[in-house]
Motif scaffolding. Structure first.
Motif: not given
Lengths: 381, 135
Positions: B51-68
């Motif tokens: 179906v599909d294959a992709q490689a990802l860069a080794p840098t990943g970042t977790f991101v979170r909403y921090d309020g209005e």
């Protein structure tokens, strides 16, 4: 079915519709409909006047849509005064289209998509395939772009530099599905360079031809990258190189230097060298100095450090590199290369591995990993 | 037919048996590995299971909403401790057994010394739409 002919007729047909009073977005839809019909009908029943046929069909499609829209009745009245469709006028104002599609209110991605569709005559599906996104996504991107420029007056001259930037972006996309974007960018830049009197249009065309001439040698049969120094120069397209150099020389002779001409000059010096060892590195450094004056781009200064390393030795290259921000893309790869040339294989191997982790695409990552592996094998063996 | 995701990890999976970082391989071993993966994908295209294959860069970042009105929070400089996904392949196969078989094959890609890496791949079934015909 001559698809190249269809594509080359597209911008002219579109501008005729717009000049007759159609708004850009509706005219563009109508032209796409006419193109699809041409693909269906022409093989069995080729028209005598292709452009006239397209104009007639597209105009009819436009009217169909417009008639259905009561608010546009006034425009319908205007249509009644229109002379019967005869041979299409040969005045080519497709230049206006280039400017419209590169309008500063568009994001680069939208400008590229709209240019490929309106000026290039590609279908939404072809553009979507070229950029590896779903067709629905690309359709949205294009229709949003059309809405953005729908209020822009069609008769305002635009900035050639912006148009060139957009064509450069098209050229730089390496994906090749149904449509070869590099070849498409060259075709459009040829049209543009023929229509405007601008040394940078010639400079960009020369740059594209010179890069394109080396394309066959740039990758190995298994898809891996072949660096410039290791390329089989016998596989370079000498006719394209000669054409690129000719165009560049004519542009340079006009003494209005710009960054595309300077980049093309560097590409020409590479293309001109019979072997990698015979590359005129001192002159390439001089062109990078020109380029730095014109753009002040950190990427240019990084490439200059490589050229300095070749012209004056790896120590000089490393010294030039020391003044640059280490977080620059490919900074680590360049450092690795210069350390290897300087004989410090252990440092070079470590930096190549680090650079591989930062690489933005698979081919580059594999290439850099192989460089690290090669040096590690040498160090252990 | 059911779709499965094969996940490769940079970090977060148990250690592979033949656990040598790629830059310590020889260039020929790297080429053999890349070729194995490519042949595997080509073969599954042939069987209609790719179906599909992709490689990802080794840098990943977790991101979170921090309020209005505040910028999103990112997870800071502790990247060393989190799971990182290296890439994926999506397959569409008849049975779970077939999915396991293919994952096993992919995990056998050659690494250092030409021996299989025996790396751990995560196999995750896709959730699907309810079937149109249920009886």
């Amino acid at each position: 079915m001559d698809e190249a002919l269809l594509r080359s007729l597209t911008p002219g047909v579109l501008t005729i519709l717009v000049r007759r009073g159609a708004d850009f977005a509706a005219a563009e839809d109508a032209v796409q409909d006419a193109l699809l019909q041409a693909v269906r009908v022409w093989p069995a029943d080729p028209p005598r006047d292709s452009k006239g046929w397209l104009v007639t069909v597209a105009w009819r499609k436009f009217l169909d849509v417009t008639r259905a829209d009561a608010a546009r009745r006034r425009r319908e009245d205007l249509v009644d005064e229109e002379p019967a469709p005869g041979p299409a006028p040969s005045v080519d104002d497709t230049l206006q289209l280039y400017f419209l599609c590169a309008h500063p209110s568009l994001t680069p991605a939208s400008a590229v998509a709209l240019t490929l569709r309106a000026v290039g005559g590609l279908t939404t599906r072809q553009i979507a395939q070229a950029y590896l996104v779903p067709e629905a996504t690309m359709a949205q991107r294009i229709s949003r772009a059309k809405r953005t420029v729908s209020d822009v007056r069609f008769d305002q001259p635009g900035e050639v530099a912006t148009v060139l930037r957009v064509l450069y972006l098209v050229f730089n996309e390496g994906y090749s599905g149904d449509v070869d974007l590099a070849a498409e960018a060259i075709r459009l830049t040829r049209q543009l360079a023929a229509a405007v009197d601008h040394p940078e249009a010639a400079g960009l065309l020369a740059l594209m031809l010179l890069h394109h001439a080396r394309r066959a040698a740039r990758t190995a049969p298994d898809g891996s990258l072949v660096p410039l120094a290791e390329q089989d120069r016998g596989r370079w397209d000498t006719a394209l190189i000669a054409e690129g150099i000719g165009i560049l020389q004519a542009a340079l002779a006009r003494d209005r230097l710009g960054e595309f001409q300077a980049q093309a000059a560097i590409a020409a010096l590479h293309a001109d060298a019979p072997t990698a060892e015979e590359t005129d590195w001192p002159q390439i450094v001089e062109w990078y100095d020109e380029l730095s004056r014109l753009t002040d781009s950190p990427v240019v200064r990084l490439n200059r450090a490589v050229a300095v390393g070749e012209a004056d030795g790896p120590r000089a290259g490393l010294a030039a590199l020391a003044n640059l921000d280490p977080s620059l893309p490919r900074h680590t790869a360049v450092a690795a290369y210069l350390h290897e040339r300087d004989g410090d294989l252990a440092t070079a191997a470590r930096l190549y591995a680090e650079a591989a982790h930062q690489a933005p695409n698979l081919a580059e990552r594999d290439h850099l990993t192989r460089q690290a592996a090669r040096l590690n094998a040498q160090l252990n063996g | 037919m059911a779709k499965y995701l094969l996940l490769k990890h940079y970090r977060g999976a148990p250690a592979a048996v033949n656990d040598v970082p790629m830059e310590k391989w020889t260039p020929e071993e790297i080429s053999a590995h890349v070729q194995y993966m490519r042949d595997f994908a080509t073969r599954l295209e042939g069987t209609g299971e790719f179906v599909d294959a992709q490689a990802l860069a080794p840098t990943g970042t977790f991101v979170r909403y921090d309020g209005e009105g505040r910028p999103p929070v990112t997870d800071g400089p502790f990247a060393e401790t989190k799971d990182l996904i290296a890439g994926w392949m999506v397959i569409d196969v008849d049975t779970y057994e077939r999915a396991v078989e293919l994952a096993g094959e992919l995990s056998a890609a050659p690494g250092a010394g030409g021996a299989p890496i025996h790396e751990w791949l995560e196999l995750r079934p896709f959730l699907t739409e309810p079937p149109t015909v249920t009886e």
